[in-house]
Design a protein around this motif. Sequence first.
Motif, short mmCIF file in Angstrom:
data_model
loop_
_atom_site.label_atom_id
_atom_site.label_comp_id
_atom_site.label_asym_id
_atom_site.label_seq_id
_atom_site.Cartn_x
_atom_site.Cartn_y
_atom_site.Cartn_z
N ASP A 6 4.94 -0.74 0.08
CA ASP A 6 4.73 0.35 -0.87
C ASP A 6 3.32 0.26 -1.45
O ASP A 6 2.84 -0.81 -1.79
N SER A 66 2.29 2.08 -4.19
CA SER A 66 2.20 2.53 -5.58
C SER A 66 1.49 1.46 -6.41
O SER A 66 1.46 0.29 -6.06
N PRO A 67 0.87 1.84 -7.56
CA PRO A 67 0.04 0.90 -8.32
C PRO A 67 0.73 -0.41 -8.68
O PRO A 67 0.11 -1.47 -8.62
N GLU A 68 2.03 -0.37 -9.01
CA GLU A 68 2.70 -1.60 -9.43
C GLU A 68 2.97 -2.56 -8.27
O GLU A 68 3.28 -3.73 -8.48
N TYR A 69 2.84 -2.09 -7.02
CA TYR A 69 3.10 -2.95 -5.86
C TYR A 69 1.88 -3.11 -4.95
O TYR A 69 1.98 -3.67 -3.87
N ARG A 70 0.72 -2.62 -5.37
CA ARG A 70 -0.41 -2.51 -4.47
C ARG A 70 -1.09 -3.83 -4.17
O ARG A 70 -2.00 -3.90 -3.34
N ASN A 129 7.96 5.28 1.42
CA ASN A 129 7.07 4.46 0.59
C ASN A 129 6.10 5.38 -0.15
O ASN A 129 6.09 6.60 0.05
N HIS A 130 5.29 4.81 -0.98
CA HIS A 130 4.23 5.56 -1.66
C HIS A 130 2.91 5.19 -0.99
O HIS A 130 2.43 4.07 -1.17
N ALA A 156 -0.84 4.37 -0.26
CA ALA A 156 -1.78 3.80 -1.23
C ALA A 156 -2.80 4.81 -1.72
O ALA A 156 -3.33 4.68 -2.82
N GLY A 201 -2.17 7.86 -2.48
CA GLY A 201 -1.52 8.89 -3.29
C GLY A 201 -0.89 10.00 -2.48
O GLY A 201 -0.08 10.78 -3.00
#
Length: 412
Positions: free
Chosen positions: A341, A343-347, A392-393, A395, A397
């Motif tokens: 993923d 997203s910012p919290e998992y980057r 997933n998100h 990276a 966006g």
Amino acid sequence: MTTRQTRLPARRTVLALLTALGSLAGAALAGAAPAGAAAAAVDIAPGVVYETFDFQAARGPVRAHVLTVDLRRPGVRLDLLYPGAVAARSTVSRLADGQGAVAGVNGDFFNITETQHPGVEATGASVGPAVASGRTLKGAVPDGQRFGPALPPGTSTRDVFGVGVDRRARLDSLALDGSVTTAAGRVPLGGLNQYALPVGSVGAFTADWGNASRVRATCGTDTERAAPCSADTHEVTIRQGRVVTTDPRPGGGPIAPGTTVLVGREAGAQWLRELAVGDAVRVHHRLVASRSRIPYRFAVGGYPVLSDGEPLPGLDDRTAAVRSAVGLASGGRRVLLLSLDGSPEYRAGLTIAELADVLRRLGADDAFSLDGGGSSTLVARDPGAGTVTVRNHPAGGAERPVPNGIGVFSGP
């Protein structure tokens, strides 16, 4: 959407992974999965399961999205997702829906930018070999011309993940074997639908290439991607076995079916200059596997990170990133498609060494790294749905257009 709790063996795999990966961060994970770490598994289609799980890696929390594909199930298969041309890009979701896949993940690294060569446009073409539905699309660029992280020792741009006509997945290396023959003699073929040709070679471009300019194929060298474009080039168009046009500079635009365009640089250009309109020319090419005699129905480029349950030596353990990868288990009958993923919290992501360990702990015997960063995308249908959803998100966006991917298909 209907879901079920993960089957006991799979649940144990996730729990073991979550516990063991605590060592990557320098501390155990309290002996069990944290709340909400493992999501309910979803049967996307018979033999295709999607699930997610969270864990703590060395640089921060990570969320992994995983497709488990059972190639032993009738009707379940993998094939190349691509937009109908080598030098073209589209999003994984569009590719999957356009080809009727129930799930998929992004594929090979690709020619994404050309800042070193002013006036030359990036082609969007992938680095390694590609085979779609049993048809060879392209060969591999020279190692020094690849985009992406440094290759592990002993690997090359010719490395592929693929599935043979025996329905077994495997890792292999596919080399181009080809030649151009005229009345004056024969020369080896240096490339097929590639954005970079070896110095001094002749490369072939077919209708599979697409509309992109072929100039990029004569830029850089075998060891330096940023080296200037060659000033010594020549192009010859072959139709029905005869030369129909010649040109001192590579062109662009669509190539008609049944037509082959030969592009030469340096010694290859000098050889092509000896040809005149009307001359007979025969072009032959195929991809040759180094490890298997089984023909490939599908193959995509990247590089291996795990072999026979052991990480390859020299894997990068410093640079963490969002990544995509594929793992092989059960003698190539079971395939794991993984995308992190973004997203910012998992980057924070994983290093290549960590990625190999994750796939090993998930049960893979062999594993293969695909393109990562903003390209990492995993899509899957909800049960009964007619289109896929991005799971997933990415990276960046939003989905990044890519040249190819791995499609999961289920049905007759």
